[in-house]
Design a protein around this motif. Sequence first.
Motif, PDB file in Angstrom:
ATOM      1  N   PRO A  85     -12.690  -2.238  12.383  1.00 32.34           N
ATOM      2  CA  PRO A  85     -12.506  -3.227  11.310  1.00 32.34           C
ATOM      3  C   PRO A  85     -11.471  -4.292  11.663  1.00 32.34           C
ATOM      4  N   SER A  86     -10.435  -3.924  12.426  1.00 30.73           N
ATOM      5  CA  SER A  86      -9.409  -4.898  12.777  1.00 30.73           C
ATOM      6  C   SER A  86      -9.979  -6.013  13.653  1.00 30.73           C
ATOM      7  N   MET A  87     -10.965  -5.672  14.496  1.00 31.81           N
ATOM      8  CA  MET A  87     -11.610  -6.685  15.326  1.00 31.81           C
ATOM      9  C   MET A  87     -12.478  -7.611  14.479  1.00 31.81           C
ATOM     10  N   SER A  88     -13.125  -7.035  13.467  1.00 33.21           N
ATOM     11  CA  SER A  88     -13.913  -7.855  12.535  1.00 33.21           C
ATOM     12  C   SER A  88     -13.017  -8.837  11.804  1.00 33.21           C
ATOM     13  N   VAL A  89     -11.857  -8.350  11.346  1.00 31.82           N
ATOM     14  CA  VAL A  89     -10.904  -9.200  10.622  1.00 31.82           C
ATOM     15  C   VAL A  89     -10.401 -10.313  11.543  1.00 31.82           C
ATOM     16  N   LEU A 118     -11.989  -3.685   1.686  1.00 32.92           N
ATOM     17  CA  LEU A 118     -12.403  -2.717   0.667  1.00 32.92           C
ATOM     18  C   LEU A 118     -13.070  -1.507   1.310  1.00 32.92           C
ATOM     19  N   GLU A 119     -13.933  -1.754   2.282  1.00 30.26           N
ATOM     20  CA  GLU A 119     -14.585  -0.646   2.996  1.00 30.26           C
ATOM     21  C   GLU A 119     -13.566   0.207   3.747  1.00 30.26           C
ATOM     22  N   SER A 120     -12.471  -0.426   4.170  1.00 30.38           N
ATOM     23  CA  SER A 120     -11.413   0.290   4.900  1.00 30.38           C
ATOM     24  C   SER A 120     -10.405   0.945   3.958  1.00 30.38           C
ATOM     25  N   LYS A 121     -10.664   0.865   2.637  1.00 34.40           N
ATOM     26  CA  LYS A 121      -9.799   1.461   1.603  1.00 34.40           C
ATOM     27  C   LYS A 121      -8.433   0.789   1.511  1.00 34.40           C
ATOM     28  N   ASN A 122      -8.338  -0.446   2.008  1.00 33.05           N
ATOM     29  CA  ASN A 122      -7.088  -1.204   1.879  1.00 33.05           C
ATOM     30  C   ASN A 122      -7.181  -2.019   0.584  1.00 33.05           C
ATOM     31  N   LEU A 123      -6.856  -1.367  -0.536  1.00 34.63           N
ATOM     32  CA  LEU A 123      -7.069  -1.972  -1.845  1.00 34.63           C
ATOM     33  C   LEU A 123      -6.110  -3.130  -2.121  1.00 34.63           C
ATOM     34  N   ASP A 124      -4.932  -3.089  -1.548  1.00 36.62           N
ATOM     35  CA  ASP A 124      -3.979  -4.193  -1.754  1.00 36.62           C
ATOM     36  C   ASP A 124      -4.511  -5.495  -1.159  1.00 36.62           C
TER      37      ASP A 124
END
Length: 371
Positions: A85-89, A118-124
């Motif tokens: 996910p960090s590469m996508s970001v 959201l998929e990574s559960k990083n709600l903040d």
Amino acid sequence: MNFLNEQKSTGLFQEDWLEIEELYTKKLWHQLTLKCLEFVNKPEVQKSQILIPMYQQFITDFEHRINQFSLVQICLPIVRQFKDPSMSVSFLEKLREKVKLEDQAVVLIDSSLGAIYLESKNLDMAKKYVEQTEIELNKLEGVTSVHSRFYEFSSNYYRTIGNHYEFYKNALKYLGCVKYEDVPVSERHERAFYLSLAAILADGIYNFGELLMHPILTALNGTKDQWLVDFLYAFNRGDLEKFEALKPKWSEQGDLMAAEVKIRQKICLLCLMEMAFQRPANNKQLTFAQVSEKTKLPEDEIELLVMRALSLGLVKGSIDQIDKKIFVRWVQPRVLDINQIKIMRQRLDCWSLEVNKMIGQVQSNACDILT
């Protein structure tokens, strides 16, 4: 060109690569953009691992010639192939810098970034992108294709955090921005189920007509959750008898059972609204006894029920505590179902009849008035 030659030699997607090569050689950038957009959205292409190399070794060569919004649309399927996910970001953040002057492109990227968090559960971070992107979205004129992407993301966020009211609003907006046929079949049942629950559980939602008229609810037909549609209709009518009859079903749903007191109060308020709505315009008076009979509440709790309805703006009127009567002069407008429209028609027919009687009286007495 080396990339295209390598791909042609594999034998996979041969016709597509030949067409892409021809358009690239002729420098037909618009047609090439459309072809790339079509190509990256093919399910069989998305299952392969070709999209990231395609961007890195081919699209970057001419991306400055592509419409910025189209470039983002081409890149979104590519982003999904990053396993980290960090590469996508990181990819989207770099892309955002390239298209920062195109408002729709920025909204589309930010909605996608929020969805990844959201998929990574990083709600903040997901919350940050909901709030930030909504501001950007409100600057756009009309309803665009990016509205559906944002409302899909925002509704998923609010569902995750358990905000029923915001989830219901945003999920309905999403459905309003897309054709029902374009909602993936695999998602229809889940959307209908959670929307129905949110409508019942959300504070401040007393109008179910818009949901009841949407074809998304047909996804529940013939399933174990079909009772939810009947439950929604019972709420829309304020039907306490149906509410009780369906208790064996809804009591098995944990969220509804945990909120039994709240949803019982809600259907009682809707029952009061429906009673007031069905009264003729020249007689909006209700007695405590009548409301008690319909809502199954003790008479000494009716005054509190009416006061709550008044405070919520569901009805306007007054209470006669001495005679135990309620005078309703206005009911909050709602989207009506077929039966409620029939009642409205009957009332319009009565009104028309009264007007015609008045016209007849004026005509018959006109001579006396004029002389």
